[in-house]
Write a protein that holds these residues in place. Sequence first.
Motif, PDB file in Angstrom:
ATOM      1  N   VAL A   1      39.099  40.971  43.267  1.00 29.06           N
ATOM      2  CA  VAL A   1      37.970  40.453  42.500  1.00 29.06           C
ATOM      3  C   VAL A   1      36.963  39.853  43.462  1.00 29.06           C
ATOM      4  N   SER A   2      35.738  39.812  43.012  1.00 26.12           N
ATOM      5  CA  SER A   2      34.669  39.227  43.806  1.00 26.12           C
ATOM      6  C   SER A   2      34.269  37.914  43.152  1.00 26.12           C
ATOM      7  N   SER A   3      34.229  36.870  43.954  1.00 28.84           N
ATOM      8  CA  SER A   3      33.864  35.557  43.442  1.00 28.84           C
ATOM      9  C   SER A   3      33.098  34.805  44.511  1.00 28.84           C
ATOM     10  N   LYS A   4      31.904  34.405  44.196  1.00 23.63           N
ATOM     11  CA  LYS A   4      31.070  33.649  45.128  1.00 23.63           C
ATOM     12  C   LYS A   4      31.033  34.314  46.513  1.00 23.63           C
ATOM     13  N   GLU A   5      30.768  35.627  46.522  1.00 18.88           N
ATOM     14  CA  GLU A   5      30.630  36.425  47.729  1.00 18.88           C
ATOM     15  C   GLU A   5      31.903  36.512  48.565  1.00 18.88           C
ATOM     16  N   GLU A   6      33.054  36.213  47.969  1.00 17.84           N
ATOM     17  CA  GLU A   6      34.343  36.383  48.624  1.00 17.84           C
ATOM     18  C   GLU A   6      35.136  37.413  47.846  1.00 17.84           C
ATOM     19  N   HIS A   7      36.056  38.084  48.530  1.00 17.10           N
ATOM     20  CA  HIS A   7      36.988  38.969  47.847  1.00 17.10           C
ATOM     21  C   HIS A   7      38.360  38.305  47.857  1.00 17.10           C
ATOM     22  N   ILE A   8      38.978  38.234  46.696  1.00 13.26           N
ATOM     23  CA  ILE A   8      40.291  37.626  46.535  1.00 13.26           C
ATOM     24  C   ILE A   8      41.183  38.660  45.866  1.00 13.26           C
ATOM     25  N   GLY A   9      42.428  38.759  46.312  1.00 17.86           N
ATOM     26  CA  GLY A   9      43.384  39.675  45.711  1.00 17.86           C
ATOM     27  C   GLY A   9      44.323  38.917  44.794  1.00 17.86           C
ATOM     28  N   LEU A  10      44.473  39.404  43.565  1.00 17.14           N
ATOM     29  CA  LEU A  10      45.367  38.787  42.591  1.00 17.14           C
ATOM     30  C   LEU A  10      46.557  39.707  42.378  1.00 17.14           C
ATOM     31  N   LEU A  11      47.747  39.256  42.768  1.00 17.03           N
ATOM     32  CA  LEU A  11      48.951  40.057  42.581  1.00 17.03           C
ATOM     33  C   LEU A  11      49.368  39.994  41.117  1.00 17.03           C
ATOM     34  N   VAL A  12      49.508  41.171  40.487  1.00 16.96           N
ATOM     35  CA  VAL A  12      49.950  41.254  39.097  1.00 16.96           C
ATOM     36  C   VAL A  12      51.159  42.184  39.018  1.00 16.96           C
ATOM     37  N   ASP A  13      51.913  42.055  37.932  1.00 18.27           N
ATOM     38  CA  ASP A  13      53.151  42.832  37.793  1.00 18.27           C
ATOM     39  C   ASP A  13      52.921  44.286  37.417  1.00 18.27           C
ATOM     40  N   LYS A  14      51.918  44.534  36.581  1.00 20.99           N
ATOM     41  CA  LYS A  14      51.715  45.903  36.090  1.00 20.99           C
ATOM     42  C   LYS A  14      50.310  46.033  35.507  1.00 20.99           C
ATOM     43  N   ILE A  15      49.636  47.107  35.856  1.00 22.44           N
ATOM     44  CA  ILE A  15      48.318  47.410  35.290  1.00 22.44           C
ATOM     45  C   ILE A  15      48.539  48.224  34.016  1.00 22.44           C
ATOM     46  N   THR A  16      47.767  47.947  32.972  1.00 25.95           N
ATOM     47  CA  THR A  16      47.872  48.771  31.761  1.00 25.95           C
ATOM     48  C   THR A  16      46.631  49.637  31.641  1.00 25.95           C
ATOM     49  N   ASP A  17      45.661  49.221  30.841  1.00 23.96           N
ATOM     50  CA  ASP A  17      44.497  50.074  30.630  1.00 23.96           C
ATOM     51  C   ASP A  17      43.225  49.259  30.560  1.00 23.96           C
ATOM     52  N   VAL A  18      42.132  49.956  30.399  1.00 25.58           N
ATOM     53  CA  VAL A  18      40.825  49.318  30.213  1.00 25.58           C
ATOM     54  C   VAL A  18      40.475  49.450  28.740  1.00 25.58           C
ATOM     55  N   ILE A  19      40.082  48.342  28.134  1.00 31.33           N
ATOM     56  CA  ILE A  19      39.725  48.369  26.713  1.00 31.33           C
ATOM     57  C   ILE A  19      38.293  47.888  26.524  1.00 31.33           C
ATOM     58  N   MET A  20      37.659  48.416  25.490  1.00 33.65           N
ATOM     59  CA  MET A  20      36.333  47.948  25.086  1.00 33.65           C
ATOM     60  C   MET A  20      36.517  46.792  24.110  1.00 33.65           C
ATOM     61  N   ALA A  21      35.671  45.791  24.212  1.00 34.04           N
ATOM     62  CA  ALA A  21      35.756  44.646  23.314  1.00 34.04           C
ATOM     63  C   ALA A  21      34.354  44.127  23.037  1.00 34.04           C
ATOM     64  N   ASP A  22      34.272  43.236  22.070  1.00 35.67           N
ATOM     65  CA  ASP A  22      33.014  42.592  21.717  1.00 35.67           C
ATOM     66  C   ASP A  22      33.268  41.087  21.759  1.00 35.67           C
ATOM     67  N   TRP A  23      32.351  40.338  22.352  1.00 37.78           N
ATOM     68  CA  TRP A  23      32.540  38.889  22.458  1.00 37.78           C
ATOM     69  C   TRP A  23      32.695  38.241  21.087  1.00 37.78           C
ATOM     70  N   LYS A  24      32.188  38.880  20.027  1.00 32.67           N
ATOM     71  CA  LYS A  24      32.350  38.329  18.676  1.00 32.67           C
ATOM     72  C   LYS A  24      33.813  38.315  18.240  1.00 32.67           C
ATOM     73  N   GLN A  25      34.637  39.170  18.854  1.00 33.64           N
ATOM     74  CA  GLN A  25      36.059  39.253  18.507  1.00 33.64           C
ATOM     75  C   GLN A  25      36.918  38.271  19.307  1.00 33.64           C
ATOM     76  N   VAL A  26      36.343  37.601  20.295  1.00 34.07           N
ATOM     77  CA  VAL A  26      37.102  36.713  21.172  1.00 34.07           C
ATOM     78  C   VAL A  26      37.189  35.320  20.562  1.00 34.07           C
ATOM     79  N   ALA A  27      38.423  34.795  20.539  1.00 32.45           N
ATOM     80  CA  ALA A  27      38.657  33.435  20.045  1.00 32.45           C
ATOM     81  C   ALA A  27      38.911  32.513  21.233  1.00 32.45           C
ATOM     82  N   PRO A  28      38.606  31.222  21.070  1.00 34.35           N
ATOM     83  CA  PRO A  28      38.919  30.285  22.169  1.00 34.35           C
ATOM     84  C   PRO A  28      40.425  30.295  22.433  1.00 34.35           C
ATOM     85  N   PRO A  29      40.819  30.085  23.680  1.00 26.31           N
ATOM     86  CA  PRO A  29      42.249  30.099  23.973  1.00 26.31           C
ATOM     87  C   PRO A  29      42.935  28.854  23.425  1.00 26.31           C
TER      88      PRO A  29
END
Length: 153
Positions: free
Chosen positions: A88-116
């Motif tokens: 990922v790119s953050s404030k002109e730096e590249h950082i690697g995030l280790l994750v267990d498994k990649i799934t897929d890319v999904i389309m979403a709309d911010w109207k469907q997002v609820a606060p965590p």
Amino acid sequence: MDNAEKIAAKAGNFQLSCFYIGEALCGIDIDQVQEINKQISFTEVPHAPEYVLGIMNLRGRIVTIIDLAKKLGLGLSNLTEESRIIIVSSKEEHIGLLVDKITDVIMADWKQVAPPPSNIKGVQGKYFQGVLNVKNKLVAILDVEEVLAVERG
């Protein structure tokens, strides 16, 4: 500004790159993802925080690798054939995030997002922008800037 206000301020469609950290299904706005790397080799850094696995050289650029599970309070990641590093790119730096498994890319709309909720499967809610219900699965949308905030002191 709290998470509900941040979500309300966003509008329109976006894409999420989804992945698992243990049992937790998470996503990152695809605009923040530079690449997904299968190469899991890095050099350990003495005296680094315990969630920093080390650094890697990615085509001449030094990238800090973070165990996302450890950072989020979910224990350590298990390195398997499915493990990946999301760059990922953050404030002109590249950082690697280790994750267990990649799934897929999904389309979403911010109207469907609820606060965590304040606590998502043992994970601190501050690390998430919101949650999205996709095909009866809850996807926690990672707030990359919040996760990386401590790394910059």
